[in-house]
Design a protein around this motif. Structure first.
Motif, PDB file in Angstrom:
ATOM      1  N   GLN A  45       0.814  -1.209   0.000  1.00  0.00           N
ATOM      2  CA  GLN A  45       0.000   0.000   0.000  1.00  0.00           C
ATOM      3  C   GLN A  45       0.855   1.271   0.000  1.00  0.00           C
ATOM      4  O   GLN A  45       0.400   2.326  -0.398  1.00  0.00           O
ATOM      5  N   SER A  46       2.096   1.190   0.433  1.00  0.00           N
ATOM      6  CA  SER A  46       2.955   2.370   0.433  1.00  0.00           C
ATOM      7  C   SER A  46       3.307   2.818  -0.982  1.00  0.00           C
ATOM      8  O   SER A  46       3.674   3.967  -1.211  1.00  0.00           O
ATOM      9  N   ALA A  47       3.192   1.896  -1.968  1.00  0.00           N
ATOM     10  CA  ALA A  47       3.488   2.237  -3.365  1.00  0.00           C
ATOM     11  C   ALA A  47       2.240   2.699  -4.122  1.00  0.00           C
ATOM     12  O   ALA A  47       2.326   3.111  -5.268  1.00  0.00           O
ATOM     13  N   CYS A  48       1.078   2.624  -3.476  1.00  0.00           N
ATOM     14  CA  CYS A  48      -0.185   2.936  -4.155  1.00  0.00           C
ATOM     15  C   CYS A  48      -0.230   4.397  -4.602  1.00  0.00           C
ATOM     16  O   CYS A  48      -0.658   4.703  -5.709  1.00  0.00           O
ATOM     17  N   GLY A  49       0.209   5.311  -3.723  1.00  0.00           N
ATOM     18  CA  GLY A  49       0.187   6.737  -4.051  1.00  0.00           C
ATOM     19  C   GLY A  49       1.053   7.051  -5.253  1.00  0.00           C
ATOM     20  O   GLY A  49       0.669   7.822  -6.133  1.00  0.00           O
ATOM     21  N   CYS A  50       2.207   6.459  -5.315  1.00  0.00           N
ATOM     22  CA  CYS A  50       3.118   6.692  -6.444  1.00  0.00           C
ATOM     23  C   CYS A  50       2.515   6.186  -7.746  1.00  0.00           C
ATOM     24  O   CYS A  50       2.578   6.847  -8.773  1.00  0.00           O
TER      25      CYS A  50
END
Length: 231
Positions: A45-50
């Protein structure tokens, strides 16, 4: 975590929109979806924004390219229209002569075409000073005007009369035969649709005369108002 959740929520909202907008309204064209996007977001989920930012940037880039292409096409069309207008420009203005002393033409025994020798303007070279004929270079609506004037001693017959003709057919008649003084004059101004190749001239009628000098009493003028194949 709240920020990551909000970015993922925004992705879900924006991801549902399939429309694109152009100059003529929504369009269905869109960049190809990344098949690994959902997998990445579900695993990390930490890569979702990118991923969401990259997707939106790709969409913005495509929209920008579409807009630039359409603006370039519109600019090209405008340049072509402007060039056509420049190429079709047509205007002329002439006078009977430019003599220092008053010189008369007529009275004539038969109808005769007037040859205006002094040229103020001949944009497009459509007026022939040798024949007195203006030939329409293109189809369109033209403004046409003519003024006739004569001066004679009061003890001589006095009459000013002429016709504005198109292809030998009378379009308007200029007549002044009051006989009350030594000067006669008449003017006509009309708008007329002409086809390419139509010929316009002024005809001095039988028994009439015109006189002119550097004052330019007798003039013949025409110019294209706008191009049009039909009236």
């Amino acid at each position: 975590m709240r920020a990551i959740f909000l970015l993922c929520l925004l992705q879900a909202v924006f991801g549902q929109s399939q429309n694109r907008f152009g100059w003529n309204g929504p369009a269905v064209t869109q960049p190809a979806a990344d098949p690994n996007l959902n997998k990445i977001c579900s695993n990390d989920q930490s890569a979702c924004g990118c991923c969401l930012m990259q997707t939106q940037m790709a969409r913005m880039e495509q929209f920008f390219n579409m807009t630039t292409t359409e603006m370039s096409q519109q600019l090209m069309n405008s340049k072509m229209t402007l060039n056509n207008i420049k190429n079709n420009r047509s205007a002329f203005s002439v006078a009977l002569n430019n003599e220092k002393t008053l010189t008369c033409f007529g009275p004539v025994a038969d109808d005769r075409r007037v040859t205006y020798k002094h040229v103020f303007l001949n944009l497009g070279d459509s007026y022939n000073a040798q024949t007195g004929i203006f030939t329409a270079p293109s189809s369109g609506v033209y403004s046409l005007a003519a003024t006739v004037y004569s001066l004679s001693p009061v003890d001589l017959p006095q009459a000013t009369c002429a016709q504005l003709q198109v292809n030998g057919v009378a379009l308007a008649t200029l007549v002044e035969k009051n006989g009350l003084d030594s000067e006669d004059s008449s003017t006509v101004v009309i708008a007329r649709h002409l086809k390419a190749g139509d010929q316009v001239s002024v005809i001095l009628l039988k028994g009439c005369n015109i006189c002119d000098d550097a004052t330019h009493y007798n003039t013949f003028t025409g110019f294209l108002l706008y191009a049009a194949e039909t009236a």
